[in-house]
Every structure is written in structure tokens, then in C-alpha cells.
Design a protein around this motif. Structure first.
Motif, PDB file in Angstrom:
ATOM      1  N   PHE A  82      35.517  75.981  33.268  1.00 53.78           N
ATOM      2  CA  PHE A  82      34.175  76.557  33.187  1.00 53.78           C
ATOM      3  C   PHE A  82      33.119  75.583  33.704  1.00 53.78           C
ATOM      4  N   LYS A  83      33.318  74.283  33.465  1.00 55.64           N
ATOM      5  CA  LYS A  83      32.374  73.286  33.965  1.00 55.64           C
ATOM      6  C   LYS A  83      32.388  73.258  35.489  1.00 55.64           C
ATOM      7  N   SER A  84      33.571  73.378  36.085  1.00 58.46           N
ATOM      8  CA  SER A  84      33.692  73.331  37.544  1.00 58.46           C
ATOM      9  C   SER A  84      33.264  74.633  38.200  1.00 58.46           C
ATOM     10  N   ALA A  85      33.570  75.779  37.581  1.00 61.22           N
ATOM     11  CA  ALA A  85      33.317  77.073  38.208  1.00 61.22           C
ATOM     12  C   ALA A  85      31.948  77.639  37.863  1.00 61.22           C
ATOM     13  N   GLY A  86      31.449  77.323  36.724  1.00 59.74           N
ATOM     14  CA  GLY A  86      30.202  77.933  36.276  1.00 59.74           C
ATOM     15  C   GLY A  86      30.491  79.051  35.297  1.00 59.74           C
ATOM     16  N   LEU A  87      29.431  79.521  34.637  1.00 64.33           N
ATOM     17  CA  LEU A  87      29.617  80.520  33.593  1.00 64.33           C
ATOM     18  C   LEU A  87      30.047  81.874  34.135  1.00 64.33           C
ATOM     19  N   LEU A  88      29.380  82.372  35.157  1.00 60.71           N
ATOM     20  CA  LEU A  88      29.662  83.713  35.677  1.00 60.71           C
ATOM     21  C   LEU A  88      31.032  83.771  36.349  1.00 60.71           C
ATOM     22  N   VAL A  89      31.292  82.841  37.264  1.00 60.83           N
ATOM     23  CA  VAL A  89      32.585  82.832  37.965  1.00 60.83           C
ATOM     24  C   VAL A  89      33.710  82.505  36.987  1.00 60.83           C
ATOM     25  N   GLY A  90      33.476  81.602  36.051  1.00 60.20           N
ATOM     26  CA  GLY A  90      34.490  81.256  35.060  1.00 60.20           C
ATOM     27  C   GLY A  90      34.859  82.428  34.169  1.00 60.20           C
ATOM     28  N   LEU A  91      33.851  83.207  33.759  1.00 58.62           N
ATOM     29  CA  LEU A  91      34.111  84.374  32.910  1.00 58.62           C
ATOM     30  C   LEU A  91      34.927  85.420  33.649  1.00 58.62           C
ATOM     31  N   PHE A  92      34.475  85.800  34.842  1.00 58.83           N
ATOM     32  CA  PHE A  92      35.201  86.822  35.595  1.00 58.83           C
ATOM     33  C   PHE A  92      36.554  86.312  36.081  1.00 58.83           C
ATOM     34  N   GLY A  93      36.634  85.036  36.415  1.00 65.11           N
ATOM     35  CA  GLY A  93      37.916  84.458  36.817  1.00 65.11           C
ATOM     36  C   GLY A  93      38.926  84.473  35.685  1.00 65.11           C
ATOM     37  N   THR A  94      38.456  84.164  34.479  1.00 65.75           N
ATOM     38  CA  THR A  94      39.345  84.192  33.319  1.00 65.75           C
ATOM     39  C   THR A  94      39.855  85.604  33.053  1.00 65.75           C
ATOM     40  N   ILE A  95      38.982  86.585  33.175  1.00 64.25           N
ATOM     41  CA  ILE A  95      39.388  87.985  32.962  1.00 64.25           C
ATOM     42  C   ILE A  95      40.394  88.412  34.022  1.00 64.25           C
ATOM     43  N   ILE A  96      40.143  88.060  35.284  1.00 61.18           N
ATOM     44  CA  ILE A  96      41.057  88.443  36.367  1.00 61.18           C
ATOM     45  C   ILE A  96      42.413  87.773  36.197  1.00 61.18           C
ATOM     46  N   ILE A  97      42.426  86.492  35.866  1.00 62.76           N
ATOM     47  CA  ILE A  97      43.694  85.779  35.658  1.00 62.76           C
ATOM     48  C   ILE A  97      44.444  86.360  34.454  1.00 62.76           C
ATOM     49  N   GLY A  98      43.728  86.727  33.395  1.00 63.70           N
ATOM     50  CA  GLY A  98      44.371  87.351  32.235  1.00 63.70           C
ATOM     51  C   GLY A  98      45.013  88.679  32.580  1.00 63.70           C
ATOM     52  N   LEU A  99      44.307  89.499  33.361  1.00 59.59           N
ATOM     53  CA  LEU A  99      44.877  90.782  33.789  1.00 59.59           C
ATOM     54  C   LEU A  99      46.079  90.567  34.700  1.00 59.59           C
TER      55      LEU A  99
END
Length: 149
Positions: A82-99
């Protein structure tokens, strides 16, 4: 008018008299099933009926194992991601990786069930599923079954 069509075309099948077997004679002694024989064999064997587990997993136990495996090492890496990606990209990236992870696990479980039914085995692990999939797959890949395991 429907009765006229039945009399005019007696060999025509309608939804009313449709069946999955083709009658070769009128005395109904020989019937040939329509479809692929592999599918009929695969659906005859249900691996769940032949499993003898001493301690089977419940739904809550499986959910805890899934959370433990997903969050075990990832719990330490998420803050840095999250520190490297940022809040918005980190949130959506986490959701996409989880799916994506959930979808691949679903594919693996379905493949394992189909391979178990085809090989008539009660259960297979990850490596055993890969080996059986190669062993029962296309002929050029069958020699690679031990390597796939």
C-alpha cells in the motif's frame, strides 16, 4: 393441425416425445444412447461417495484454512504494498488479486473433481491432480506426468 403433422411426418420428434436414446427397431429391444461415452463414465463415479475421512473439514474450518493461507505471509507485505502503490491502486489491486486467487482455486477444485471422476479415485492433492491430469490428458503430454507432479 398438430395431429396432422404427426400423421404426415411420423419420424419427426417433438418436445413431447423427445428422449436421449435413439430407437433402432420398433420392438424397443436395442437402444443406443446419444452422446460421448467419456461423459457418461465420468458422471457415473462420484468421488465424494467413496471418501472415508477421519476428520473431514467443516465450512468454518475450510474458511479458517483459506484465511490463514491467504493472510499468513501477506499480512506483513500488505502495508509495504500500500505504501508503494498508494491507497486507490492498492485497494483495487488487492481486490483484483483476491478475485484472481479465488478463481484459480475454484478452477483447481473443479479440475481435481473431474480428474477424480475420470480416474475413479476418491481424492487427490495438488501434485496428484497435476499428475493425473497429465496422465489422462493428450498423448504427447502423458510422458510428462511424473514431471508435472
Amino acid at each position: 393441425m398438430a395431429s396432422e403433422k404427426k400423421e404426415k411426418y411420423p419420424s419427426t420428434f417433438t418436445i413431447d416425445n423427445f428422449s436421449s436414446t435413439a430407437t433402432l427397431t420398433h420392438n424397443d429391444q436395442i437402444k443406443v444412447p446419444i452422446g460421448l461415452p467419456e461423459k457418461a463414465e465420468a458422471t457415473d463415479y462420484n468421488p465424494y461417495e467413496h471418501r472415508n475421512l477421519v476428520h473431514p473439514n467443516s465450512f468454518s474450518g475450510a474458511l479458517i484454512h483459506l484465511l490463514k493461507s491467504s493472510l499468513g505471509t501477506g499480512i506483513l507485505a500488505i502495508p509495504r504494498a500500500f505504501k508503494s502503490a498508494g491507497l486507490l491502486v492498492g485497494l483495487f489491486g488487492t481486490i483484483i488479486i483476491g478475485l484472481l486467487c479465488t478463481h484459480t482455486i475454484h478452477i483447481l477444485v473443479r479440475a481435481s473433481h473431474k480428474v477424480c471422476a475420470k480416474s475413479k479415485l476418491p481424492s487427490l492433492g495438488f501434485a496428484d491432480t497435476a499428475e493425473e491430469a497429465f496422465r489422462t490428458g493428450p498423448k504427447p503430454l502423458r510422458s510428462w506426468s511424473r514431471f508435472a507432479k
